[in-house]
Enzyme design. Structure first.
Site, PDB file in Angstrom:
ATOM      1  N   ARG A 130      62.622  63.001  35.239  1.00 32.29           N
ATOM      2  CA  ARG A 130      63.605  64.069  35.490  1.00 32.29           C
ATOM      3  C   ARG A 130      63.196  65.389  35.485  1.00 32.29           C
ATOM      4  NH1 ARG A 130      67.981  61.948  31.028  1.00 32.29           N
ATOM      5  NH2 ARG A 130      66.224  61.392  30.363  1.00 32.29           N
ATOM      6  N   GLU A 140      70.664  51.052  19.280  1.00 31.08           N
ATOM      7  CA  GLU A 140      70.744  51.762  20.540  1.00 31.08           C
ATOM      8  C   GLU A 140      71.995  51.906  21.250  1.00 31.08           C
ATOM      9  OE1 GLU A 140      68.256  54.040  21.814  1.00 31.08           O
ATOM     10  OE2 GLU A 140      67.803  53.522  19.543  1.00 31.08           O
ATOM     11  N   THR A 151      59.281  52.695  22.103  1.00 33.96           N
ATOM     12  CA  THR A 151      58.843  53.755  21.053  1.00 33.96           C
ATOM     13  C   THR A 151      57.729  52.950  19.973  1.00 33.96           C
ATOM     14  OG1 THR A 151      60.967  53.632  20.290  1.00 33.96           O
ATOM     15  CG2 THR A 151      60.479  55.491  21.286  1.00 33.96           C
TER      16      THR A 151
HETATM   17  C1  UD1 Z   1      65.101  57.305  21.397  1.00 33.22           C
HETATM   18  C2  UD1 Z   1      65.549  56.479  20.145  1.00 33.22           C
HETATM   19  C3  UD1 Z   1      67.115  56.975  19.997  1.00 33.22           C
HETATM   20  C4  UD1 Z   1      67.342  58.213  19.954  1.00 33.22           C
HETATM   21  C5  UD1 Z   1      66.618  59.031  21.029  1.00 33.22           C
HETATM   22  C6  UD1 Z   1      66.859  60.527  20.853  1.00 33.22           C
HETATM   23  C7  UD1 Z   1      64.374  54.663  20.346  1.00 33.22           C
HETATM   24  C8  UD1 Z   1      64.312  53.042  20.570  1.00 33.22           C
HETATM   25  N1  UD1 Z   1      65.486  55.204  20.707  1.00 33.22           N
HETATM   26  O1  UD1 Z   1      65.881  56.760  22.569  1.00 33.22           O
HETATM   27  O2  UD1 Z   1      67.587  56.193  18.736  1.00 33.22           O
HETATM   28  O3  UD1 Z   1      68.873  58.516  19.917  1.00 33.22           O
HETATM   29  O4  UD1 Z   1      65.353  58.665  21.131  1.00 33.22           O
HETATM   30  O5  UD1 Z   1      66.459  61.301  21.847  1.00 33.22           O
HETATM   31  O6  UD1 Z   1      63.523  54.975  19.771  1.00 33.22           O
HETATM   32  N2  UD1 Z   1      57.833  57.244  24.309  1.00 33.22           N
HETATM   33  C9  UD1 Z   1      56.413  56.720  24.423  1.00 33.22           C
HETATM   34  N3  UD1 Z   1      56.349  55.598  25.091  1.00 33.22           N
HETATM   35  C10 UD1 Z   1      57.442  54.572  25.254  1.00 33.22           C
HETATM   36  C11 UD1 Z   1      58.613  54.967  24.976  1.00 33.22           C
HETATM   37  C12 UD1 Z   1      58.812  56.468  24.518  1.00 33.22           C
HETATM   38  O7  UD1 Z   1      55.718  57.653  24.429  1.00 33.22           O
HETATM   39  O8  UD1 Z   1      57.020  53.603  25.624  1.00 33.22           O
HETATM   40  C13 UD1 Z   1      58.121  58.687  23.912  1.00 33.22           C
HETATM   41  C14 UD1 Z   1      58.931  59.380  24.770  1.00 33.22           C
HETATM   42  O9  UD1 Z   1      57.743  60.280  25.715  1.00 33.22           O
HETATM   43  C15 UD1 Z   1      59.656  60.438  24.204  1.00 33.22           C
HETATM   44  C16 UD1 Z   1      59.945  59.365  22.830  1.00 33.22           C
HETATM   45  O10 UD1 Z   1      58.885  58.386  22.970  1.00 33.22           O
HETATM   46  O11 UD1 Z   1      59.074  61.225  23.552  1.00 33.22           O
HETATM   47  C17 UD1 Z   1      61.585  58.832  23.078  1.00 33.22           C
HETATM   48  O12 UD1 Z   1      61.406  57.845  24.163  1.00 33.22           O
HETATM   49  P1  UD1 Z   1      62.859  57.917  24.919  1.00 33.22           P
HETATM   50  O13 UD1 Z   1      62.632  56.719  26.194  1.00 33.22           O
HETATM   51  O14 UD1 Z   1      63.300  59.101  25.352  1.00 33.22           O
HETATM   52  O15 UD1 Z   1      63.707  57.191  23.903  1.00 33.22           O
HETATM   53  P2  UD1 Z   1      65.513  57.154  24.202  1.00 33.22           P
HETATM   54  O16 UD1 Z   1      65.867  56.295  24.930  1.00 33.22           O
HETATM   55  O17 UD1 Z   1      65.956  58.522  24.682  1.00 33.22           O
END
Ligand code: UD1
Ligand code: MG
Length: 448
Positions: A20, A160, A86
């Site tokens: 985004r 979630e 995550t």
């Molecule tokens: C996550 C949380 C959610 C929280 C929110 C806050 C989980 C499952 N959910 O959701 O509870 O309210 O953040 O913003 O954790 N990332 C990786 N690799 C991956 C996936 C994510 O490095 O495979 C990193 C992303 O770069 C980011 C962070 O982890 O910095 C969070 O990932 P994102 O996909 O934004 O999670 P949300 O769905 O927003």
């Protein structure tokens, strides 16, 4: 047990794609207050006392790894090949996790405002006996966030948004992201996470229920929304910048600086400002600037990589570029640009001047329109101006050149050779005067 006695591994997640942002640069390299977001996140982890730091990046992200190493030289970089959630991202740092730490602290590279002390509070919860501590906040709009499900002060689950029931969606606190848990159970708990959810991802947030099933205790702490705001697009980047600027301005004022119109002064993450500094409206301070006690920065000035010593005065409309070092009581006035140059104590460079790759000795006076000609199109050369020198207005000093202490340079000179101390150098065409010439000229023109 005192948190400082517990060995801590911090894991910073930075493998997100950041679609985004619509950028050719990875999201976490976009800057807030002059520093990449990932650097803010790492600095906070280090402030929280992490003994080791791991960062998880996407494939082929040497640029992100490099930015991480600049802040935390010992950082271990792990690559998450596929973006499966995550918990999966945290497990990319398996080798570090397996080394055995008391505390594992996980934070995200795209929440640049989270403070070290807030992450410390998560660790303190572990030191006080919790097995897991998650950071919550009460957002104005909870859509999309995980919900912290609490029972009798215990955190029992993080659900979630997509997986939550209507009742669960009404939970007061949402999940901010950062989490701390005990290292001895950490790896086993992470391995127990399964992708049984709406997104078919490995959720780090599942650790709460996994901990509960093992009889371990989880707790939620609360942070301000402004501190845990995430950056996913450029609008949120601007919001994070505004929040960080507000924090930096408050810090400068708390330390004894006057900002007459703080909302118009832009600071950097590392700006150092002393007591009784006055910063007038519309000043931009890029990284690497130190402003010592009692200095004044007048309106519409731009500073970067510069030092302004005590009692010095800059601007209005001045530009200090990297390597500008303005000593005590010196003055740099309007439409003056200084680059890689020392302006020694009490010297004055007051109007319309470029000083680059130079020294201006103590008490020297540089006239309006003086230019150091430091560049021949290929290389840069130095100009050395001694103490007490007077450079007449509109002079060009063609470097390399030395003006000895106490010398004078006549206005409009183009100085190409060194000037002896206490000498006068004049290097311009001699004035020629023809009496009555103008009058005769006009008479001639009128006749035609
Ligand atoms: C996550 C949380 C959610 C929280 C929110 C806050 C989980 C499952 N959910 O959701 O509870 O309210 O953040 O913003 O954790 N990332 C990786 N690799 C991956 C996936 C994510 O490095 O495979 C990193 C992303 O770069 C980011 C962070 O982890 O910095 C969070 O990932 P994102 O996909 O934004 O999670 P949300 O769905 O927003
Ligand atoms: Mg997110």
């Amino acid at each position: 047990m005192n948190p400082a006695a517990r060995r801590c591994l911090a894991i910073v997640l930075a493998a997100g794609e950041g679609v985004r942002m619509r950028s050719s640069r990875p999201k976490v390299l976009h800057a807030v207050a002059g520093r990449p977001m990932i650097a803010h996140a790492l600095a906070a982890a280090l402030e929280a006392g992490a003994d080791a730091v791991a960062v998880v990046v996407g494939p082929d992200r040497e640029d992100v790894a490099e930015a991480a190493r600049r802040v935390a030289p010992g950082v271990e970089v792990f690559v998450q090949r596929e973006r499966l959630g995550t918990a999966h991202a945290v497990l990319a740092a398996r080798d570090a996790l397996a080394r055995g730490f008391d505390d594992i602290l996980v934070t995200y590279a795209d929440i640049p405002l989270v403070r070290g002390e807030t992450l410390s509070a998560l660790r303190a919860a572990l030191a006080e006996g919790a097995d897991l501590a998650a950071l919550g906040f009460a957002p104005a709009d909870p859509t999309g966030y995980g919900r912290l499900i609490e029972q009798d002060g215990r955190l029992v689950a993080i659900r979630e948004h997509k997986d939550a029931t209507e009742a669960e969606r009404r939970a007061r606190l949402c999940n901010a992201g950062p989490m701390a848990f005990r290292g001895d159970d950490g790896l086993a708990m992470l391995e127990a996470v399964a992708p049984t959810n709406a997104q078919k991802e490995y959720y780090l947030t599942d650790l709460v229920e996994i901990a509960g099933a093992r009889g371990l205790a989880a707790r939620a702490l609360e942070a301000d929304e402004a501190e845990v705001m995430g950056v996913n697009d450029r609008v949120q980047l601007a919001a994070a910048e505004a929040a960080m600027q507000a924090r930096l301005r408050r810090k400068a004022m708390a330390a004894g600086a006057t900002l007459a119109a703080p909302e118009t002064v832009f600071l950097s993450w590392d700006t150092a400002i002393g007591r009784d500094v006055l910063i007038e409206p519309h000043v931009v301070i890029a990284p690497g600037v130190t402003i010592e006690d009692g200095a004044t920065i007048h309106a519409f000035s731009h500073l970067e990589g510069a030092r302004v010593a005590s009692g010095a005065s800059i601007g209005p409309y001045a530009r200090l570029r990297p390597g500008a070092d303005v000593a005590a009581g010196a003055r740099v006035g309007n439409f003056v640009e200084i680059k890689n140059a020392a302006i020694e104590a009490g010297a004055k460079v007051n109007h319309l001047t470029y000083i680059g790759d130079a020294r201006v000795g103590a008490g020297a006076n540089i006239g309006a329109g003086t230019i150091t000609c430091n560049y021949d199109g290929f290389s840069k050369f130095r100009t050395d101006i001694g103490a007490g020198v007077f450079i007449g207005s509109n002079s060009s000093l063609v470097a390399p050149v030395t003006i000895g202490d106490g010398a004078y340079v006549g206005s409009g000179s183009v100085i190409t050779r060194d000037v002896e101390p206490d000498a006068l150098a004049v290097a311009r065409g001699r004035q020629d005067a023809r009496a009555g010439w103008a009058k005769a000229f006009r008479a001639r023109k009128k006749k035609k």
